[in-house]
Enzyme design. Structure first.
Site, PDB file in Angstrom:
ATOM      1  N   GLU A   1      14.645  64.732  53.358  1.00  0.00           N
ATOM      2  CA  GLU A   1      15.239  65.810  52.551  1.00  0.00           C
ATOM      3  C   GLU A   1      15.191  65.474  51.062  1.00  0.00           C
ATOM      4  OE1 GLU A   1      18.297  68.017  55.520  1.00  0.00           O
ATOM      5  OE2 GLU A   1      18.917  65.988  54.977  1.00  0.00           O
TER       6      GLU A   1
ATOM      7  N   ASN B   1      24.481  61.258  47.729  1.00  0.00           N
ATOM      8  CA  ASN B   1      23.220  61.218  48.480  1.00  0.00           C
ATOM      9  C   ASN B   1      22.039  60.818  47.590  1.00  0.00           C
ATOM     10  OD1 ASN B   1      24.329  63.898  50.548  1.00  0.00           O
ATOM     11  ND2 ASN B   1      23.987  61.803  51.179  1.00  0.00           N
TER      12      ASN B   1
ATOM     13  N   LYS C   1      28.995  65.328  46.797  1.00  0.00           N
ATOM     14  CA  LYS C   1      28.252  64.769  47.939  1.00  0.00           C
ATOM     15  C   LYS C   1      26.774  64.589  47.561  1.00  0.00           C
ATOM     16  CE  LYS C   1      27.607  64.047  52.564  1.00  0.00           C
ATOM     17  NZ  LYS C   1      26.993  64.994  53.481  1.00  0.00           N
TER      18      LYS C   1
ATOM     19  N   SER D   1      20.795  59.012  56.447  1.00  0.00           N
ATOM     20  CA  SER D   1      20.033  60.043  57.164  1.00  0.00           C
ATOM     21  C   SER D   1      18.569  60.030  56.709  1.00  0.00           C
ATOM     22  CB  SER D   1      20.654  61.414  56.930  1.00  0.00           C
ATOM     23  OG  SER D   1      20.716  61.699  55.544  1.00  0.00           O
TER      24      SER D   1
HETATM   25  O1  KPL Z   1      25.506  61.298  53.806  1.00  0.00           O
HETATM   26  C1  KPL Z   1      24.983  60.235  53.953  1.00  0.00           C
HETATM   27  C2  KPL Z   1      23.628  60.221  54.544  1.00  0.00           C
HETATM   28  O2  KPL Z   1      23.224  59.238  55.138  1.00  0.00           O
HETATM   29  O3  KPL Z   1      22.952  61.262  54.419  1.00  0.00           O
HETATM   30  C3  KPL Z   1      25.661  58.990  53.460  1.00  0.00           C
HETATM   31  C4  KPL Z   1      26.948  59.369  52.761  1.00  0.00           C
HETATM   32  C5  KPL Z   1      24.765  58.237  52.510  1.00  0.00           C
HETATM   33  C6  KPL Z   1      26.086  58.108  54.602  1.00  0.00           C
HETATM   34  O4  KPL Z   1      25.067  57.447  55.232  1.00  0.00           O
END
Ligand code: KPL
Length: 289
Positions: free
Chosen positions: A256, A179, A175, A244
């Site tokens: 972040e 990101n 993940k 995000s």
């Molecule tokens: O986790 C995500 C985020 O926006 O933080 C993704 C996978 C990029 C989906 O928008």
């Protein structure tokens, strides 16, 4: 009666509160003065939920079950604000994006049982008392230290809301790669995730970021897919999403980035792997403010 404490009452905090049936007593721990109770509904099912609210500084009962639903940069300070209520009987689920905050908490709180979650759940607050559970996803949970066992977690977390993983690190890493590949570029180019696939220039930028991520996957001996393939897939699946990080940036909130590209650069230094593409992205994002 089981008490569940949740630190962070944003969309994720509310979503996790909604996982628990009514025999549980739910508590939000808040930084600011608050009403004694908070009621909200979750759409589209229109379920109603009631949570007790407490100011961190007024709490004096020991906490046994805690869900930490803050932003990554608030996670360690939030844990420190309730450190006096934690003991060897405490179990904590960490929901933070990125990497770095989980490791910092594991180091600072070796005596609690620490679990980390990687989630594809999507939810947002339509207004103060309405949560929209927009994208039903999965929660993968595993141990961040030896105190955190599957049997312990099964005593309180409803089993229909998560899947257990004995080794959560490759899951968090996968993940994290996605990101790092998507989020900073959406801020840099001010675009939805899907647009990164449409512009050749954006896509080749993503590829350079991903090649460095692959070197770090190999250095840590994670058997994960090639970062570029994984990231392109997620861009396609979430084409309409504003990441995000872009949402935080647009609202003028802290992003972040330190727990995504920033943590990547720390690892790169540890393994002595040059990461010029990510260094440049990090600097651009920091300069944007
Ligand atoms: O986790 C995500 C985020 O926006 O933080 C993704 C996978 C990029 C989906 O928008």
């Amino acid at each position: 009666m089981q008490d569940i404490y949740i630190l962070g009452s944003g969309a994720m905090g509310c979503l996790w509160a909604s996982y628990f049936p009514s025999q549980y007593t739910l508590h939000f721990i808040q930084r600011h003065p608050c009403e004694d109770q908070f009621q909200f509904q979750v759409l589209p099912d229109a379920t109603q939920h009631t949570v007790m609210c407490h100011k961190a500084r007024d709490l004096n009962t020991p906490i046994e079950r805690l869900i930490l639903a803050t932003k990554a940069y608030d996670a360690l300070p939030a844990m420190e604000s309730i450190a006096h209520l934690l003991s060897t009987d405490t179990q904590v689920i960490l929901l933070q994006n990125g990497l770095g905050s989980q490791q910092a908490i594991a180091q600072a709180f070796p005596n609690v049982a620490l679990f980390a979650c990687s989630s594809t759940e999507g939810a947002y607050k339509q207004n103060a008392s309405t949560l929209v559970h927009a994208g039903k996803g999965h929660n993968l949970i595993g141990p961040m230290n030896n105190n955190a066992t599957q049997a312990l977690l099964a005593t309180w977390l409803p089993s229909n809301h998560y899947e257990w993983r004995d080794d959560i690190n490759p899951v968090l890493w996968r993940k994290f790669m996605i990101n790092c590949a998507i989020n900073p570029l959406t801020v840099l180019y001010q675009c939805q995730n899907g647009v990164l696939l449409q512009e050749t220039r954006y896509l080749s930028h993503m590829q350079r970021i991903c090649e460095e991520l692959d070197l770090l996957s190999a250095a840590q001996q994670f058997e994960v897919e090639v970062a570029f393939t994984a990231a392109k897939n997620v861009c396609e699946l979430t084409a309409q999403n504003y990441s995000s990080m872009l949402q935080d940036h647009k609202k003028g909130n802290r992003t972040e980035i330190d727990y995504m590209t920033g943590y990547l650069l720390q690892l790169a230094q540890e393994f002595n792997i040059p990461c010029p593409a990510n260094t440049e992205v990090y600097q651009s994002l920091v300069n944007l403010g």
